[in-house]
Design an enzyme around this catalytic site. Structure first.
Site, mmCIF file in Angstrom:
data_model
loop_
_atom_site.group_PDB
_atom_site.id
_atom_site.type_symbol
_atom_site.label_atom_id
_atom_site.label_comp_id
_atom_site.label_asym_id
_atom_site.label_seq_id
_atom_site.Cartn_x
_atom_site.Cartn_y
_atom_site.Cartn_z
ATOM 1 N N ASN A 167 0.858 -1.185 0.000
ATOM 2 C CA ASN A 167 0.000 0.000 0.000
ATOM 3 C C ASN A 167 0.896 1.237 0.000
ATOM 4 O OD1 ASN A 167 0.696 0.688 2.741
ATOM 5 N ND2 ASN A 167 -0.877 -0.712 3.492
ATOM 6 N N GLU B 48 3.309 1.584 3.018
ATOM 7 C CA GLU B 48 4.392 0.600 2.985
ATOM 8 C C GLU B 48 5.421 0.956 1.922
ATOM 9 O OE1 GLU B 48 1.863 -3.404 4.313
ATOM 10 O OE2 GLU B 48 1.882 -2.736 2.224
ATOM 11 N N ASP C 134 -5.915 -8.436 0.146
ATOM 12 C CA ASP C 134 -5.960 -9.861 -0.183
ATOM 13 C C ASP C 134 -6.729 -10.096 -1.480
ATOM 14 O OD1 ASP C 134 -4.594 -10.397 2.186
ATOM 15 O OD2 ASP C 134 -6.428 -10.721 3.331
#
Length: 357
Positions: free
Chosen positions: A236, A239, A306
């Site tokens: 993301n 990160e 996910d």
């Protein structure tokens, strides 16, 4: 598995043609060719993906609050129900199955009640049985959330984050090797709970390279150095900037971070998920583009990462270019964030969403 071989060989990872998209501005996709994209979705059932990573049991305690405890300034939750869901790598596995793909899973559980419950939740959906190993020295990772009036009151975790022993890592790698001939993609779902190590990633990358199987990685910041040479990583925006040592969250900062990470890791693609701002994709030779979000209403971003990883793996398995795979992943994420709780998207829902754009 002759069909699987054909699917994998047709896989043009890294191709940047725009089969399913067209650009209104440089670097930004604005329209969808839903017919071309839907064709990939229809082939998801031919894909066979092995997910490797940290298995997590998500435990929810649902209740209501009507008073504060006389013992401490905390709410007293009257428990009305409890539920269990697959989390971490197990939720990626679940997303792939929901989208119609074939999936198997590798990870670790403890010799405890949570491990038994997690296996029960996985049920008969696993293709094999040897991928989930038991570590007698650790508990099964379990995240418990107490929720009252749709508000999370507290979360408490049971986990041990130390690396797996060399013996258990070898058992996982042997299992991966035994399944390689029939696979179209590997997914690594890293939650930094001990399964994904530097040595494991080195071997997975080598094995996948021999078979020309793409590896999709959902990364953890502290492990970025492990992912050298993979096909695509999906951090993301927080990160990505943290791992690259870049300040800020604007387009310039994200582009700098994405470019740095792709060069540093030597991976084919860095796909940065950006919540309500969609996603940005970075490839070799400075090639990059932005995909606006397709979410109509954002209720809950839990598990959206996910969904992105699972959709990417299936799309790449069925011959989509990286660009089209990213567009499909973005579309799937737009559906799942419109649901409350850790949710999954079906192939039918994804196809319907494509037709609405």
């Amino acid at each position: 598995m002759g069909t699987m071989g054909k699917v994998r060989k047709s896989h043009p990872v890294g191709r940047t043609g725009q089969t399913g998209t067209s650009s209104g501005q440089p670097g930004e996709d604005t329209t969808l060719d839903h017919v071309a994209l839907s064709a990939y979705v229809q082939r998801f059932s031919q894909a066979k993906v092995l997910v490797i990573g940290d298995l997590i049991l998500d435990h929810y305690v649902w209740g209501r609050v009507s008073r504060i405890s006389p013992e401490a300034p905390v709410p007293v939750v009257h428990v009305e129900s409890e539920s269990l869901k697959l989390g971490g790598a197990a939720n990626v596995f679940n997303n792939i199955l929901a989208l119609g793909g074939q999936a198997d899973i590798c990870g670790v559980i403890g010799a405890d009640e949570s491990g038994r419950l997690l296996l029960k939740e996985l049920g008969g959906r696993r293709q094999g049985r040897g991928g989930v190993v038991i570590d007698q020295s650790r508990p099964t990772t379990r995240k418990s959330r107490v929720v009252a009036h749709n508000q999370q009151i507290v979360r408490y975790d049971v986990e041990r984050r130390t690396e797996l022993s060399a013996l258990l890592q070898r058992r996982i790698l042997r299992y991966v090797e035994s399944r390689l001939k029939e696979l179209s993609c590997l997914v690594v779902s890293d939650y930094a709970k001990g399964v994904v190590t530097a040595s494991l990633m080195t071997e997975l990358t080598r094995l996948a390279g021999q078979r020309k199987i793409p590896i999709v990685v959902d990364p953890k910041v502290e492990h970025f150095s492990y992912y050298k040479g993979v096909t695509v990583i999906t951090p993301n925006h927080l990160e990505a900037t943290q791992a690259a040592g870049v300040q800020g969250e604007d387009d310039k900062a994200i582009t700098k971070a994405g470019t740095i990470l792709r060069q540093r890791l030597g991976c084919q693609t860095v796909l940065v998920t950006r919540g309500e701002r969609g996603m940005s994709v970075y490839q070799a030779h400075g090639d990059h583009w932005h995909i606006p979000t397709r979410a109509r209403q954002v209720y809950d971003v839990t598990g959206a990462g996910d969904t992105v990883v699972g959709t990417l793996a299936l799309a790449l398995s069925t011959g989509a270019s990286m660009r089209d795979a990213a567009v499909l992943a973005n579309q799937a994420a737009g559906v799942v964030v419109g649901m409350i709780g850790t949710a999954t998207v079906t192939a039918a829902q994804l196809t319907d969403a494509l037709g609405q754009n």
